[in-house]
Design a protein around this motif. Structure first.
Motif, PDB file in Angstrom:
ATOM      1  N   THR A   1      38.194  -4.278  44.306  1.00  0.00           N
ATOM      2  CA  THR A   1      37.152  -3.294  44.666  1.00  0.00           C
ATOM      3  C   THR A   1      36.665  -3.541  46.089  1.00  0.00           C
ATOM      4  O   THR A   1      36.200  -2.625  46.755  1.00  0.00           O
ATOM      5  CB  THR A   1      35.935  -3.391  43.720  1.00  0.00           C
ATOM      6  OG1 THR A   1      35.372  -4.702  43.820  1.00  0.00           O
ATOM      7  CG2 THR A   1      36.338  -3.106  42.275  1.00  0.00           C
TER       8      THR A   1
ATOM      9  N   TRP B   1      34.936   1.787  45.960  1.00  0.00           N
ATOM     10  CA  TRP B   1      34.123   2.706  45.153  1.00  0.00           C
ATOM     11  C   TRP B   1      33.027   3.287  46.044  1.00  0.00           C
ATOM     12  O   TRP B   1      32.929   2.929  47.223  1.00  0.00           O
ATOM     13  CB  TRP B   1      33.576   1.999  43.917  1.00  0.00           C
ATOM     14  CG  TRP B   1      32.375   1.112  44.125  1.00  0.00           C
ATOM     15  CD1 TRP B   1      31.064   1.415  43.826  1.00  0.00           C
ATOM     16  CD2 TRP B   1      32.354  -0.219  44.670  1.00  0.00           C
ATOM     17  NE1 TRP B   1      30.246   0.349  44.148  1.00  0.00           N
ATOM     18  CE2 TRP B   1      31.011  -0.666  44.664  1.00  0.00           C
ATOM     19  CE3 TRP B   1      33.328  -1.088  45.170  1.00  0.00           C
ATOM     20  CZ2 TRP B   1      30.619  -1.921  45.145  1.00  0.00           C
ATOM     21  CZ3 TRP B   1      32.940  -2.346  45.639  1.00  0.00           C
ATOM     22  CH2 TRP B   1      31.612  -2.738  45.617  1.00  0.00           C
TER      23      TRP B   1
ATOM     24  N   ILE C   1      37.793   3.965  42.372  1.00  0.00           N
ATOM     25  CA  ILE C   1      37.841   3.015  41.249  1.00  0.00           C
ATOM     26  C   ILE C   1      37.585   3.702  39.896  1.00  0.00           C
ATOM     27  O   ILE C   1      38.326   3.487  38.939  1.00  0.00           O
ATOM     28  CB  ILE C   1      36.835   1.857  41.481  1.00  0.00           C
ATOM     29  CG1 ILE C   1      37.225   1.050  42.741  1.00  0.00           C
ATOM     30  CG2 ILE C   1      36.736   0.948  40.278  1.00  0.00           C
ATOM     31  CD1 ILE C   1      38.547   0.315  42.654  1.00  0.00           C
TER      32      ILE C   1
END
Ligand code: FHN
Length: 474
Positions: free
Chosen positions: A132, A141, A160
């Protein structure tokens, strides 16, 4: 403008530029292997979440981000090694801004999370771990705490959540990778924190990190694993309380979250030992903890590299052998892919995942849900993934054979129970094997299977022999 004010204030506060503050060293990318002299060993977790993690055994790791864009090439020159570390080559040339500008043009228009999830499912993976945020600080994200993220890119939205949803729909458990190192955040430094000012700046990073971890743990449904990385810089390492704070914070948000040992600066194994990177544990090592090995398909790079260097791409046989070896020693195997900047998974990786999947389709019960058989099989392993590996489901042993023995016998030293039957799974139908006991000149008895065919037609890349044992005495 998300949280820009904090960034600007800190940029002014810090005397060192973030680029020079990092002691970036590409050698670090070759493995997080540094160990503390003494590490806290916790009792093994026995809760449902951890049992499921153990049962899963096979996962796919995804290293993706703006580091994928240069594909390991800077100014027309190929940079060997780990492509996800290419930031350091830019920074060393004074081109950090150029690297970071990629965040604006990142536009993976061919990204198809459902197709990725189907591929991972087809491979037989039971869990995934997505990057991430890697060391470069770019977030995949839509983080409320920075614009240096997927939502701020040309793509313009979170990468994500769709992947998490698609994988979950395929029954795949979710793990999220989060780098402690952050070469973008102005509060982060690699250096030892000596002054109050430095500590105050690092505190802003700690708060940022905790805010982001809260997002990851609350906005993506039931996340099973937080996979930390990059704990080796002096700023974090010399202050073990930071690791404790981060770990406690995550558990206060999600009680049953599974956390790898890289959250802490060398003083704890946390829920499991994740230190086996691009290698499997030494055969002599006693493994009395939960553990996981993560593995690249080419020799060195995790992120997309247009020209990966090293010993070439691992064969499906090697990958299946490593997976079986991990299972036979009670560990999980996390196999990496490095998607392209356009959002596709390269054919070299797809082919290997599909080949592993074709094998898993018939043989996943020799891996998933198994426990180690604790037998030292012979012939012995010569290199990782090459040999015979024994797992166990109840009273059944599964022998995964990636190197066919030179004789028609396989010895099972350490087996102290009677064999009811032994069967080689073969495409033409099961082949029954005989068994017997041989006593050597020192009086040591060894159980063996015999009657193995000399070749393995249709059993490539790995054969499986099921050995039914008499029930253990109560
Ligand atoms: O530096 C990273 C590397 O890029 C990669 O993410 C691996 C995966 O385990 N971890 C670090 C090196 O230990």
């Amino acid at each position: 403008m998300k949280n820009r004010l904090i960034h600007l204030a800190l940029v002014a506060l810090l005397s060192l530029s973030a680029a020079t503050a990092q002691q970036a060293d590409t050698a670090k990318s070759l493995g997080d292997t540094t160990k503390a002299a003494v590490k806290e060993k916790r009792p093994l977790r026995t809760d449902a979440a951890m049992e499921k993690w153990r049962d899963n055994r096979f996962g796919v790791f995804v290293h993706w981000g703006i580091f994928s864009m240069p594909g390991g090439v800077v100014d027309g020159k190929v940079v060997p090694g780990a492509a996800e570390w290419i930031w350091t080559s830019f920074a060393n040339k004074g081109k950090k801004a150029e690297y970071e500008a990629q965040a604006k043009t990142f536009n993976p228009t061919e990204y198809d999370p459902k197709a990725w999830a189907r591929l991972f499912k087809e491979a037989g993976a039971r869990y995934v771990v997505f990057v991430t945020k890697h060391h470069d600080g770019f977030c995949l994200w839509d983080s409320k705490l920075t614009d240096y993220d997927a939502a701020g890119s040309a793509y313009g939205k979170d990468l994500i959540k769709p992947l998490v949803d698609a994988c979950r729909a395929e029954g795949i458990d979710i793990g999220l990778y989060y780098s402690i190192i952050d070469w973008h955040h102005p509060g982060y430094t690699a250096k030892e924190l000596k002054t109050e000012e430095q500590k105050a700046a690092f505190r802003t990073y700690m708060d940022y990190m905790k805010g982001q971890l809260k997002e990851l743990l609350t906005e993506f449904g039931d996340v099973k694993v937080l996979w930390f990385d990059g704990r080796w810089d002096a700023s974090y390492k010399q202050n073990p309380q930071y690791g404790i704070e981060v770990e406690d914070w995550c558990r206060s948000i999600k009680k049953d979250i599974i956390i790898n040992d890289r959250v802490r600066a060398y003083d704890s194994f946390s829920d499991y030992d994740a230190s086996y990177e691009r290698r499997l544990p030494d055969p002599k090592q006693v493994l009395d903890l939960d553990w996981e090995a993560c593995m690249t398909m080419p020799e060195r790079t995790w992120g997309y590299h247009s020209q990966p260097d090293g010993a070439g791409w691992k064969t499906p046989r090697k990958i299946i052998g490593q997976l079986a070896e991990c299972s036979s020693r009670g560990g999980n195997f996390l196999l990496n892919v490095g998607p392209t900047p356009q959002g596709t998974i390269r054919s070299e990786e797809q082919d290997r995942l599909k080949a592993v999947g074709a094998w898993m389709k018939n043989h996943s019960n020799a891996i998933v849900g198994t426990r180690p058989a604790n037998l030292e099989l012979s012939p012995k392993t010569r290199e990782t993934g090459d040999g015979i590996f024994a797992t166990r489901t109840g009273d059944t042993l599964h022998l995964v054979v990636t190197r066919w023995p030179d004789t028609d016998r396989i010895f099972l030293p350490g087996l102290d129970r009677k064999i009811v039957s032994a069967t080689l799974r073969a495409p033409e139908g099961a082949v029954k094997l005989k068994n017997g006991v041989e006593t050597d000149d020192k009086g040591v008895s060894k159980v063996f299977l015999e009657g193995l065919p000399l070749t393995l037609p249709g059993c490539e890349p790995a054969a499986v022999i099921d050995v039914q044992l008499e029930p253990a005495a109560k």
